[in-house]
Enzyme design. Sequence first.
Site, mmCIF file in Angstrom:
data_model
loop_
_atom_site.group_PDB
_atom_site.id
_atom_site.type_symbol
_atom_site.label_atom_id
_atom_site.label_comp_id
_atom_site.label_asym_id
_atom_site.label_seq_id
_atom_site.Cartn_x
_atom_site.Cartn_y
_atom_site.Cartn_z
ATOM 1 C CG ASP A 82 -1.912 0.942 1.218
ATOM 2 O OD1 ASP A 82 -2.472 1.397 0.051
ATOM 3 O OD2 ASP A 82 -2.383 1.457 2.314
ATOM 4 C CG ASP A 104 1.150 7.359 -3.368
ATOM 5 O OD1 ASP A 104 0.869 8.386 -4.027
ATOM 6 O OD2 ASP A 104 0.593 7.680 -2.206
#
Length: 202
Positions: A82, A104
């Site tokens: 994540d 990200d």
Amino acid sequence: MAYVNSDEMLRRARTGGYAVGAFNAENMETVQAIVEAAEMMGTPVIVQTTPGSIRYAGIEQFSAMVRAAANKAKVDVCLHLDHGDSLQLCGDCIQVGYSSVMFDGSRLSFEDNIRLTAQAVAMAHGAGVTVEAELGALGGKEGNFPAFVMDVVDSIGGFRYLGQHLWIMALAILAVAVVQVASNYTFRVYNTKASETLVKSM
């Protein structure tokens, strides 16, 4: 059941009309609790680790724990990175057996985000690993990123631009900061028009 990637899991969910939960694990006990709860509910589950939790326990440790839990589980399990903050971390997770990673690049320029996300996709797809990307800034606190004020910004143009470039990245999952605010937030924005435009672009 099986240790699967998030693309396979989410495609089944879309066909079946149900949602899949993704939960951050910090140690062995939380891995066990997440998988046991999923078994109780009879639903597949995504176990997530953040860069912070990886610094604590290591990717090899998490990979081994989740794989061991998946091998005994009565539901499908996915291990996901994540908010991966570098291509190096994404690559390391792929090498040790993560079945899904997120790059990200939301704190980069839009162009650099697309360019580096495409590199992450190229690196991951050869190993059968799903890639998630993020567009836009996230308000609040996420992992080790500090809290900040979310500005009210009309992202219509950016969403249309993204829709034109999704095919380049060949993404399976996209996280878009339109309504998302993660804890400790100062201001929350709901841009209905932006959300509708994104859907139409895709």
